[in-house]
Write an enzyme that holds these catalytic residues in place. Sequence first.
Site, PDB file in Angstrom:
ATOM      1  N   TYR A  75       0.842  -1.201   0.000  1.00  0.00           N
ATOM      2  CA  TYR A  75       0.000   0.000   0.000  1.00  0.00           C
ATOM      3  C   TYR A  75       0.880   1.255   0.000  1.00  0.00           C
ATOM      4  O   TYR A  75       1.959   1.271   0.619  1.00  0.00           O
ATOM      5  CB  TYR A  75      -0.852   0.067   1.272  1.00  0.00           C
ATOM      6  CG  TYR A  75      -2.162  -0.669   1.245  1.00  0.00           C
ATOM      7  CD1 TYR A  75      -3.053  -0.539   0.197  1.00  0.00           C
ATOM      8  CD2 TYR A  75      -2.541  -1.464   2.324  1.00  0.00           C
ATOM      9  CE1 TYR A  75      -4.285  -1.185   0.217  1.00  0.00           C
ATOM     10  CE2 TYR A  75      -3.754  -2.119   2.357  1.00  0.00           C
ATOM     11  CZ  TYR A  75      -4.628  -1.978   1.295  1.00  0.00           C
ATOM     12  OH  TYR A  75      -5.842  -2.617   1.318  1.00  0.00           O
ATOM     13  N   GLU A 121      -6.522  -0.191   7.943  1.00  0.00           N
ATOM     14  CA  GLU A 121      -6.538   0.178   9.358  1.00  0.00           C
ATOM     15  C   GLU A 121      -5.586   1.342   9.615  1.00  0.00           C
ATOM     16  O   GLU A 121      -5.028   1.483  10.709  1.00  0.00           O
ATOM     17  CB  GLU A 121      -6.198  -1.017  10.266  1.00  0.00           C
ATOM     18  CG  GLU A 121      -7.259  -2.071  10.304  1.00  0.00           C
ATOM     19  CD  GLU A 121      -7.319  -2.906   9.035  1.00  0.00           C
ATOM     20  OE1 GLU A 121      -8.370  -2.885   8.361  1.00  0.00           O
ATOM     21  OE2 GLU A 121      -6.320  -3.571   8.703  1.00  0.00           O
ATOM     22  N   ASN A 179      -9.629   0.802  -3.651  1.00  0.00           N
ATOM     23  CA  ASN A 179      -9.522  -0.362  -2.766  1.00  0.00           C
ATOM     24  C   ASN A 179     -10.877  -0.688  -2.168  1.00  0.00           C
ATOM     25  O   ASN A 179     -11.474   0.151  -1.493  1.00  0.00           O
ATOM     26  CB  ASN A 179      -8.518  -0.096  -1.626  1.00  0.00           C
ATOM     27  CG  ASN A 179      -8.326  -1.310  -0.754  1.00  0.00           C
ATOM     28  OD1 ASN A 179      -7.968  -2.379  -1.229  1.00  0.00           O
ATOM     29  ND2 ASN A 179      -8.604  -1.169   0.537  1.00  0.00           N
ATOM     30  N   GLU A 180     -11.355  -1.892  -2.449  1.00  0.00           N
ATOM     31  CA  GLU A 180     -12.627  -2.362  -1.899  1.00  0.00           C
ATOM     32  C   GLU A 180     -13.714  -1.294  -2.044  1.00  0.00           C
ATOM     33  O   GLU A 180     -14.467  -1.021  -1.111  1.00  0.00           O
ATOM     34  CB  GLU A 180     -12.440  -2.775  -0.435  1.00  0.00           C
ATOM     35  CG  GLU A 180     -11.484  -3.945  -0.255  1.00  0.00           C
ATOM     36  CD  GLU A 180     -11.236  -4.315   1.191  1.00  0.00           C
ATOM     37  OE1 GLU A 180     -11.353  -3.437   2.059  1.00  0.00           O
ATOM     38  OE2 GLU A 180     -10.906  -5.480   1.468  1.00  0.00           O
ATOM     39  N   GLU A 260      -6.547 -10.576  -0.841  1.00  0.00           N
ATOM     40  CA  GLU A 260      -6.323 -10.447   0.594  1.00  0.00           C
ATOM     41  C   GLU A 260      -6.808 -11.725   1.266  1.00  0.00           C
ATOM     42  O   GLU A 260      -7.976 -11.850   1.632  1.00  0.00           O
ATOM     43  CB  GLU A 260      -7.065  -9.239   1.185  1.00  0.00           C
ATOM     44  CG  GLU A 260      -6.471  -7.889   0.841  1.00  0.00           C
ATOM     45  CD  GLU A 260      -7.118  -6.756   1.635  1.00  0.00           C
ATOM     46  OE1 GLU A 260      -7.941  -7.037   2.538  1.00  0.00           O
ATOM     47  OE2 GLU A 260      -6.800  -5.593   1.345  1.00  0.00           O
ATOM     48  N   TYR A 327      -1.044  -8.402  13.855  1.00  0.00           N
ATOM     49  CA  TYR A 327      -2.026  -9.027  12.963  1.00  0.00           C
ATOM     50  C   TYR A 327      -2.022 -10.558  13.051  1.00  0.00           C
ATOM     51  O   TYR A 327      -2.667 -11.225  12.252  1.00  0.00           O
ATOM     52  CB  TYR A 327      -1.769  -8.589  11.513  1.00  0.00           C
ATOM     53  CG  TYR A 327      -3.021  -8.508  10.666  1.00  0.00           C
ATOM     54  CD1 TYR A 327      -3.825  -7.379  10.705  1.00  0.00           C
ATOM     55  CD2 TYR A 327      -3.397  -9.547   9.834  1.00  0.00           C
ATOM     56  CE1 TYR A 327      -4.971  -7.287   9.932  1.00  0.00           C
ATOM     57  CE2 TYR A 327      -4.549  -9.478   9.058  1.00  0.00           C
ATOM     58  CZ  TYR A 327      -5.332  -8.339   9.115  1.00  0.00           C
ATOM     59  OH  TYR A 327      -6.471  -8.248   8.348  1.00  0.00           O
TER      60      TYR A 327
END
Length: 630
Positions: A75, A121, A179-180, A260, A327
């Site tokens: 990203y 996030e 993105n999404e 993802e 994560y």
Amino acid sequence: MRAVSAAAVFTVCLLSVWAEERTFSIDLDRNCFLKDGKPFQYISGSIHYSRVPRSYWKDRLTKMYMSGLNAIQVYIPWNFHESEQGVFEFEGQKDVEYFLNLANQTGLLVILRPGPYICAEWEMGGLPAWLLHNPNIILRSADSDYLQAVSDWMAVLLTKMRPWLYQNGGNIISVQVENEYGSYFACDYNYLRHLRTLFRFFLGEDVFLFTTDGNTDKELICGTLEGLYATIDFGTDTNITTAFKRQRRFEPKGPLVNSEFYTGWLDHWGDKHASVETQKVSRMLEDMLSMGASVNMYMFEGGTNFGYWNGADLDSRFRSVVTSYDYNAPLSEAGDPTDKLLAIRDVIKNFRDIPSGPMPPASPKFSYGFVTLKKVGNVSGLLDTLCPQGPVQSHHPLTFEEIKHYYGFMLYRTLLPRNIPDPTPLISPMNGIHDRAYVSVNGVYQGVLERDIMLVMNVTGRQGDQLDILVENMGRVNFGNKINDYKGLLGNLILGNDVLTDWLIFPLDLDAVISGGWPQAGGINVPPKPKTKEGRGPAVYSGTLKTPGVAWDTFLKLTGWTKGQVWINGVNLGRYWPKRGPQQTLYVPGTLLSPSLPNNITMLELESEPDHLRVLFMDRPQLNNTRPQS
């Protein structure tokens, strides 16, 4: 001269032929990617350069390569590079081209995700907060102000990225657009068309462009566009066959792609520490690879939300993401190989040759022990230092965005309008505390107001008493329909029947002041002790850590402290909140420490100090202790 010219011409021709041979595309007949004309399956992992110290980039990339990956997914957070409009930063920790070069040297291809929105996030999903200067802006849409800002940014970023495309001799094989997007309310195809045009203009017609969306029809309908290859994302709780059937409805031919595949999950303050079973991850990865799918594992190396870069969610209530972005990934927050990584590596061995040799070991850790801090002073008594430019005067409260102070803290000060002998409610009637407010009257700490949780508290005092409200921005919403997330006091505060007015607003320049050496440099001038119970309310503390000649990674535990922010040698480690959990320690990269000089520790404690004033540097993290909400 002729010989030189001929050699130069020959070299140019050779490079031109070489570049022409480097291609990355899809084969619709064989349902696969083609790299240099040959079928190709990528096995990728996500890593965020903004969450890993630059000095550790090579280490993390090497471990990813040795795990058997042939690609990484990256990203680019817009706000990380243009936090102030028109000022672009690509040096040091923000040198994305250096990161791409390291990946290239390591042997890793790159799947680039330049946004402009990234979610991740990350604070405001990577969008810069200065976009909110226009209160009517519709983010992630064909809104003219938004499109102009996006176009200006992409003109800078994509121009830098073009030489790194695979067909131009670099290692970027594909580029994601937005993105999404299907999870956002706007469903604005004109916006996607504008992005498609931008990306083609700056990157060329040959670059492989794609989208990523969640595994529902609605998300894929609104998130896809002709000319952008549609991929999906899902985790171990999803049926693989069902998910890829859905992708096939939007891409009848071409490679199956999970962009993802979730190896773990994020944590919010007050949540239990998230985890995903290793066996589920390895088994599903093997099943997808057996189908010929290309897979990116999100995350492979999570890293840390240093400073104020964490995002937040807003569903039933506002929930801020913790500082650690571990994560539960195959590589830990500190970059250490886990059992999950070894299991994944064993799966990958069945599908491609992986590098020989042992996996690089975990970095050395050190338990430096306890350090006792000293109180520098209450924030209200340090404003000349922490806000050197002085306050902004306003009849009504102003937001962080209106003052152009986008992150961290601001202190709002006014005077009580009348005598209040009996406990009287101080209220934010429109849930306008964004996000936590620490309230004092004449230096006496009263308590906390918190967005969605605590909207009213009782206070007493006399007419003319000083009311201080220190407001903390806990990170802007990064996902969903409410990313226009303004910070500070968003409306009037009411005390009994009185609307409070005539504010002095102090934007605290903590990071600049502390990175400049304060409070250790030049001595500490401690103001008179406040008229309050000792150790309550926002205050600054400092101390020094002397190492025994080594500068290894360590973890800072803050037992007894309540909530705040920590700096080591002027670098903002992020937020601590052991009282709410689950995260109990902060990751301290060894590269921040000096093995020979005293290391400066500076803390902003927002609520209450412990009796001992100690912090502990230990050799392992604690990320999974959840306390009752408070």
